[in-house]
Design a protein around this motif. Sequence first.
Motif, short mmCIF file in Angstrom:
data_model
loop_
_atom_site.label_atom_id
_atom_site.label_comp_id
_atom_site.label_asym_id
_atom_site.label_seq_id
_atom_site.Cartn_x
_atom_site.Cartn_y
_atom_site.Cartn_z
N VAL A 77 2.49 2.49 22.80
CA VAL A 77 3.25 1.69 21.82
C VAL A 77 4.76 1.78 22.06
O VAL A 77 5.56 1.49 21.16
CB VAL A 77 2.90 2.11 20.37
N GLY A 78 5.14 2.15 23.27
CA GLY A 78 6.56 2.13 23.63
C GLY A 78 7.41 3.18 22.95
O GLY A 78 8.63 3.07 22.93
N ARG A 411 7.51 1.67 19.00
CA ARG A 411 8.41 0.52 18.79
C ARG A 411 7.58 -0.72 18.54
O ARG A 411 8.02 -1.67 17.92
CB ARG A 411 9.16 0.18 20.06
N ALA A 412 6.36 -0.72 19.12
CA ALA A 412 5.56 -1.93 19.15
C ALA A 412 5.22 -2.45 17.76
O ALA A 412 5.16 -3.65 17.54
CB ALA A 412 4.27 -1.67 19.93
N LYS A 413 5.00 -1.53 16.79
CA LYS A 413 4.50 -1.98 15.49
C LYS A 413 5.40 -1.60 14.33
O LYS A 413 4.99 -1.78 13.17
CB LYS A 413 3.10 -1.39 15.27
N ALA A 414 6.59 -1.05 14.63
CA ALA A 414 7.45 -0.56 13.53
C ALA A 414 7.69 -1.65 12.49
O ALA A 414 7.64 -1.39 11.28
CB ALA A 414 8.77 -0.04 14.10
N ARG A 415 7.88 -2.87 12.92
CA ARG A 415 8.23 -3.90 11.94
C ARG A 415 7.03 -4.34 11.09
O ARG A 415 7.18 -5.05 10.11
CB ARG A 415 8.93 -5.12 12.59
N TRP A 416 5.84 -3.88 11.46
CA TRP A 416 4.64 -4.22 10.66
C TRP A 416 4.14 -3.04 9.83
O TRP A 416 3.07 -3.12 9.24
CB TRP A 416 3.52 -4.71 11.58
N LEU A 417 4.89 -1.93 9.79
CA LEU A 417 4.39 -0.74 9.10
C LEU A 417 4.00 -1.04 7.65
O LEU A 417 3.04 -0.50 7.12
CB LEU A 417 5.46 0.38 9.15
N PRO A 444 15.30 6.90 17.77
CA PRO A 444 15.66 5.79 16.88
C PRO A 444 14.86 4.54 17.21
O PRO A 444 14.54 4.28 18.37
CB PRO A 444 17.16 5.58 17.17
N GLY A 445 14.48 3.79 16.18
CA GLY A 445 13.74 2.54 16.40
C GLY A 445 12.24 2.73 16.50
O GLY A 445 11.50 1.76 16.61
N VAL A 446 11.79 4.00 16.48
CA VAL A 446 10.36 4.26 16.59
C VAL A 446 9.80 4.59 15.20
O VAL A 446 10.46 5.25 14.41
CB VAL A 446 10.11 5.44 17.58
N LEU A 447 8.62 4.13 14.92
CA LEU A 447 7.82 4.40 13.72
C LEU A 447 8.37 3.73 12.45
O LEU A 447 7.69 2.91 11.84
CB LEU A 447 7.68 5.92 13.51
N LEU A 448 9.58 4.09 12.03
CA LEU A 448 10.10 3.49 10.80
C LEU A 448 10.63 2.09 11.06
O LEU A 448 11.23 1.84 12.12
CB LEU A 448 11.18 4.38 10.19
N PRO A 449 10.42 1.17 10.13
CA PRO A 449 10.87 -0.21 10.34
C PRO A 449 12.38 -0.30 10.54
O PRO A 449 13.10 0.58 10.08
CB PRO A 449 10.47 -0.93 9.04
N PRO A 450 12.85 -1.34 11.22
CA PRO A 450 14.29 -1.50 11.45
C PRO A 450 15.06 -1.36 10.14
O PRO A 450 14.57 -1.72 9.08
CB PRO A 450 14.41 -2.93 11.99
N GLY A 451 16.26 -0.80 10.26
CA GLY A 451 17.06 -0.61 9.05
C GLY A 451 17.07 0.83 8.64
O GLY A 451 17.83 1.26 7.80
N SER A 452 16.17 1.68 9.30
CA SER A 452 16.16 3.09 8.92
C SER A 452 17.19 3.85 9.73
O SER A 452 17.68 3.39 10.73
CB SER A 452 14.80 3.69 9.17
#
Length: 452
Positions: A77-78, A411-417, A444-452
């Motif tokens: 998942v990058g 990174r692959a699915k952070a925005r769909w968490l 940074p940018g992994v797991l938690l959606p953008p903006g964290s």
Amino acid sequence: MDTDPLVTGLTAAVGDAHVLTDPQVTAAYTTDFTRRFSGPARLVVRPADTAEVARVVGVCAEEGASIVPQGGNTGLVGGGVPRGGEVVLSLRRLASVERIDATAMQVTAGAGVPLAELQRSVRAEGLDFGVDFAARDSATIGGMIATNAGGERVLRYGTTRANVAGLEAVPADGGVLERLTGLPKDNTGYDLSGLLVGSEGTLAVITRARLRLVPRPTGRATALLALGSLDDAVSAVTELRALDSLELAEFFLADGLELVCRTSGLPAPFPRPYPVYLLVECAARHDPADELYAALDELACVEDAVVAVDRADRHRLTAYRERHTEAINSVGVPLKLDVSVPLTALAGFVEDLGSLLDSVATSYLFGHLAEGNLHVNLLGAGDRAEELTDAVLRQVAAVRGSISAEHGVGRAKARWLELSRSPTEIAAMRAVKQALDPRGLLNPGVLLPPGS
Ligand SMILES: Cc1cc2nc3c(=O)[nH]c(=O)nc-3n(C[C@H](O)[C@H](O)[C@H](O)COP(=O)(O)OP(=O)(O)OC[C@H]3O[C@@H](n4cnc5c(N)ncnc54)[C@H](O)[C@@H]3O)c2cc1C
């Protein structure tokens, strides 16, 4: 001589042979297994032990440099490769398996120990580690813990989480958290080791792990079953779960088997193709072949079957399932979606998925049936990858499944968490991240959606 204070500090911490800056040398660390994710690293640093990891993290904190922890770089998942300009902290040199404690049935291992190496060490003592999967030669203990890897034996031994008795880790400030006693009873506050399992390198760098072991089964029997439908496969697994020795229940479909045979040269296992195949394995301290034969005799839905007890024959059967990932990779760069759905919804979900995907991409589905864990592999998605990911993950959410069964969010699915976690849960996760890594330097940018 390099005057970059980051390079100077890291060189002082680990020696110049282990600070890699040449892009040709760092290339192996900057692209993932699928080739979908890559980015330049500021440098790669390879500490040898916990003290060096702590110094590396401390230097990075001083210089404000972001860190991507990396083990075997088999993640899908990058999450273990840089996006652009981070320090890749490779844990592979933390590769020692310490003395096996046969009384407690536990062992302490460095984060960089490959799974296969751990297996070799503990099997020599008549023990085994409960987690196993096809990337065993490269995937490391640290990476498996960071992703809470699942694999082929979850139905018997649980995911990595259930097999970890404690951890040692370095959080973003360069300190060392150590909980390696492995005591089965220890109610003295928050389970910090448990918190790090599945944290994907965003909370701390795992350096050592105390692992639970299981008695090594000495007898094994494997069967490949040919079936008419996924519903039949689900019923077969439900029946076979009555066997205490059942350890593995993996499924794949006709097109996946055809691809594996075509790309690997393996002969087809049956004289004709069937829609669904189920690979099952029983393992015990006795020979489980008779109980497997007896259970298969009771299964009315099986259209054909081959059973193997000899080691080489068993490996030939498991190869039909295990070679799916490399077979798909050999014909293209796949969009990989690892999801789980309730078993009762599985067959309907796969049918709906066909209607969604068949006209736009070539899909290969396989996975760990007992957990409703489906690996959706799409070839030819091209510039529709984002749109197709969105559609598939929304379909998963609609049947109350999980957008990541075992590979993590990365990174692959952070925005769909938010499809699998509520706003309250995500806010709690952000609060934990803020407490342990206030400057957001770890992955940074992994797991938690953008903006964290
Ligand atoms: C052929 C194949 C089959 C696979 N089968 C399965 C399967 O059945 N089940 C399954 O769950 N996965 C499977 N995977 C995915 C992958 O192997 C697992 O996710 C594995 O746990 C990753 O381990 P790694 O050491 O390669 O980690 P990496 O890929 O290096 O990293 C993965 C993540 O963990 C973090 N990380 C790595 N090491 C540390 C550390 N020491 N401290 C903190 N964070 C760290 C990284 O930052 C990243 O976010 C498969 C992969 C392949 C290529």
